[in-house]
Write a protein that holds these residues in place. Structure first.
Motif, PDB file in Angstrom:
ATOM      1  N   GLU A  48      36.595 -15.328 -21.917  1.00  0.00           N
ATOM      2  CA  GLU A  48      35.668 -14.482 -21.162  1.00  0.00           C
ATOM      3  C   GLU A  48      34.738 -15.339 -20.302  1.00  0.00           C
ATOM      4  OE1 GLU A  48      32.232 -11.298 -22.244  1.00  0.00           O
ATOM      5  OE2 GLU A  48      33.982 -11.383 -23.566  1.00  0.00           O
ATOM      6  N   LEU A  49      34.257 -16.429 -20.872  1.00  0.00           N
ATOM      7  CA  LEU A  49      33.383 -17.357 -20.149  1.00  0.00           C
ATOM      8  C   LEU A  49      34.081 -17.921 -18.921  1.00  0.00           C
ATOM      9  CD1 LEU A  49      30.725 -19.340 -20.426  1.00  0.00           C
ATOM     10  CD2 LEU A  49      32.455 -20.945 -21.190  1.00  0.00           C
ATOM     11  N   HIS A  50      35.353 -18.196 -19.057  1.00  0.00           N
ATOM     12  CA  HIS A  50      36.140 -18.809 -17.999  1.00  0.00           C
ATOM     13  C   HIS A  50      36.089 -18.018 -16.692  1.00  0.00           C
ATOM     14  CE1 HIS A  50      39.395 -21.129 -16.255  1.00  0.00           C
ATOM     15  NE2 HIS A  50      40.044 -20.014 -16.006  1.00  0.00           N
ATOM     16  N   PHE A  51      36.019 -16.712 -16.788  1.00  0.00           N
ATOM     17  CA  PHE A  51      36.028 -15.863 -15.602  1.00  0.00           C
ATOM     18  C   PHE A  51      34.634 -15.360 -15.226  1.00  0.00           C
ATOM     19  CE2 PHE A  51      40.337 -15.577 -17.320  1.00  0.00           C
ATOM     20  CZ  PHE A  51      41.019 -16.046 -16.218  1.00  0.00           C
ATOM     21  N   THR A  52      33.601 -16.027 -15.707  1.00  0.00           N
ATOM     22  CA  THR A  52      32.226 -15.632 -15.435  1.00  0.00           C
ATOM     23  C   THR A  52      31.507 -16.767 -14.725  1.00  0.00           C
ATOM     24  OG1 THR A  52      32.288 -14.374 -17.500  1.00  0.00           O
ATOM     25  CG2 THR A  52      30.141 -14.699 -16.509  1.00  0.00           C
ATOM     26  N   LYS A  53      30.753 -16.458 -13.701  1.00  0.00           N
ATOM     27  CA  LYS A  53      30.002 -17.475 -12.972  1.00  0.00           C
ATOM     28  C   LYS A  53      28.857 -17.978 -13.836  1.00  0.00           C
ATOM     29  CE  LYS A  53      31.142 -15.687  -8.471  1.00  0.00           C
ATOM     30  NZ  LYS A  53      30.669 -15.107  -7.236  1.00  0.00           N
ATOM     31  N   LEU A  54      28.502 -19.250 -13.641  1.00  0.00           N
ATOM     32  CA  LEU A  54      27.468 -19.883 -14.465  1.00  0.00           C
ATOM     33  C   LEU A  54      26.148 -19.126 -14.407  1.00  0.00           C
ATOM     34  CD1 LEU A  54      26.723 -22.156 -16.387  1.00  0.00           C
ATOM     35  CD2 LEU A  54      26.190 -23.572 -14.398  1.00  0.00           C
ATOM     36  N   GLN A  55      25.771 -18.620 -13.260  1.00  0.00           N
ATOM     37  CA  GLN A  55      24.505 -17.881 -13.163  1.00  0.00           C
ATOM     38  C   GLN A  55      24.535 -16.608 -14.012  1.00  0.00           C
ATOM     39  OE1 GLN A  55      24.260 -17.420  -8.972  1.00  0.00           O
ATOM     40  NE2 GLN A  55      25.512 -15.584  -8.896  1.00  0.00           N
ATOM     41  N   ASP A  56      25.703 -15.968 -14.084  1.00  0.00           N
ATOM     42  CA  ASP A  56      25.844 -14.783 -14.939  1.00  0.00           C
ATOM     43  C   ASP A  56      25.867 -15.164 -16.416  1.00  0.00           C
ATOM     44  OD1 ASP A  56      25.963 -13.247 -12.631  1.00  0.00           O
ATOM     45  OD2 ASP A  56      28.154 -13.275 -12.562  1.00  0.00           O
ATOM     46  N   VAL A  57      26.441 -16.316 -16.719  1.00  0.00           N
ATOM     47  CA  VAL A  57      26.454 -16.807 -18.100  1.00  0.00           C
ATOM     48  C   VAL A  57      25.022 -17.089 -18.550  1.00  0.00           C
ATOM     49  CG1 VAL A  57      27.222 -18.681 -19.607  1.00  0.00           C
ATOM     50  CG2 VAL A  57      28.789 -17.731 -17.921  1.00  0.00           C
ATOM     51  N   ARG A  58      24.226 -17.706 -17.672  1.00  0.00           N
ATOM     52  CA  ARG A  58      22.818 -17.972 -18.005  1.00  0.00           C
ATOM     53  C   ARG A  58      22.068 -16.677 -18.311  1.00  0.00           C
ATOM     54  NH1 ARG A  58      22.052 -21.974 -13.099  1.00  0.00           N
ATOM     55  NH2 ARG A  58      22.717 -23.907 -14.081  1.00  0.00           N
ATOM     56  N   ALA A  59      22.371 -15.628 -17.560  1.00  0.00           N
ATOM     57  CA  ALA A  59      21.706 -14.341 -17.772  1.00  0.00           C
ATOM     58  C   ALA A  59      22.072 -13.735 -19.130  1.00  0.00           C
ATOM     59  CB  ALA A  59      22.066 -13.373 -16.653  1.00  0.00           C
ATOM     60  N   GLN A  60      23.242 -14.105 -19.668  1.00  0.00           N
ATOM     61  CA  GLN A  60      23.697 -13.615 -20.968  1.00  0.00           C
ATOM     62  C   GLN A  60      23.826 -14.781 -21.954  1.00  0.00           C
ATOM     63  OE1 GLN A  60      27.382 -11.579 -20.386  1.00  0.00           O
ATOM     64  NE2 GLN A  60      26.588 -10.273 -18.783  1.00  0.00           N
ATOM     65  N   SER A  61      22.867 -15.682 -21.940  1.00  0.00           N
ATOM     66  CA  SER A  61      22.992 -16.920 -22.718  1.00  0.00           C
ATOM     67  C   SER A  61      23.155 -16.678 -24.217  1.00  0.00           C
ATOM     68  CB  SER A  61      21.803 -17.838 -22.453  1.00  0.00           C
ATOM     69  OG  SER A  61      20.602 -17.226 -22.840  1.00  0.00           O
ATOM     70  N   GLU A  62      22.557 -15.621 -24.754  1.00  0.00           N
ATOM     71  CA  GLU A  62      22.695 -15.352 -26.192  1.00  0.00           C
ATOM     72  C   GLU A  62      24.150 -15.059 -26.553  1.00  0.00           C
ATOM     73  OE1 GLU A  62      20.779 -12.900 -24.330  1.00  0.00           O
ATOM     74  OE2 GLU A  62      19.165 -14.359 -24.237  1.00  0.00           O
ATOM     75  N   LYS A  63      24.851 -14.420 -25.636  1.00  0.00           N
ATOM     76  CA  LYS A  63      26.247 -14.063 -25.885  1.00  0.00           C
ATOM     77  C   LYS A  63      27.140 -15.299 -25.923  1.00  0.00           C
ATOM     78  CE  LYS A  63      29.988 -11.342 -23.889  1.00  0.00           C
ATOM     79  NZ  LYS A  63      30.347 -10.372 -22.848  1.00  0.00           N
TER      80      LYS A  63
END
Length: 104
Positions: A48-63
């Motif tokens: 799931e992380l692979h297809f997510t941009k880093l800025q979006d990952v930061r917004a969902q950092s707990e996940k």
């Protein structure tokens, strides 16, 4: 009249290039296990992380934080694909960088 050619021995030092390689970014004792030994839940989260941009990952950092250990090193390996958005190694490096900013 042709001039004689000289052969000049050249020694290449590979230690600098080895230090700059991406593998050296994660210490050997922190290397993630092979996919066969990694928890399946983390492998699914990595996909799931692979297809997510880093800025979006930061917004969902707990996940996505479970992909990194307590000190911010990846618990799963990267996906070998050219169409990469975010890899566990880059996400965990971001986690470490943000943690070091908080302590300074």
């Amino acid at each position: 009249m042709a001039r004689p050619r000289r052969i000049v021995p050249l020694v290449l030092l590979l230690s600098a290039s080895a230090a700059a390689s991406p593998r050296s970014a994660t210490p050997a004792h922190r290397a993630p296990p092979p996919d066969e030994k990694a928890p399946k839940t983390l492998l699914a989260l990595r996909a799931e992380l692979h297809f997510t941009k880093l800025q979006d990952v930061r917004a969902q950092s707990e996940k996505y934080r479970p992909l990194c250990d307590a000190e911010g090193y990846p618990l799963v390996g990267n996906i070998n694909d050219k169409g990469v958005s975010t890899q566990p190694s880059s996400w965990c490096a971001d986690v470490r960088a943000r943690a070091s900013k908080k302590t300074t």
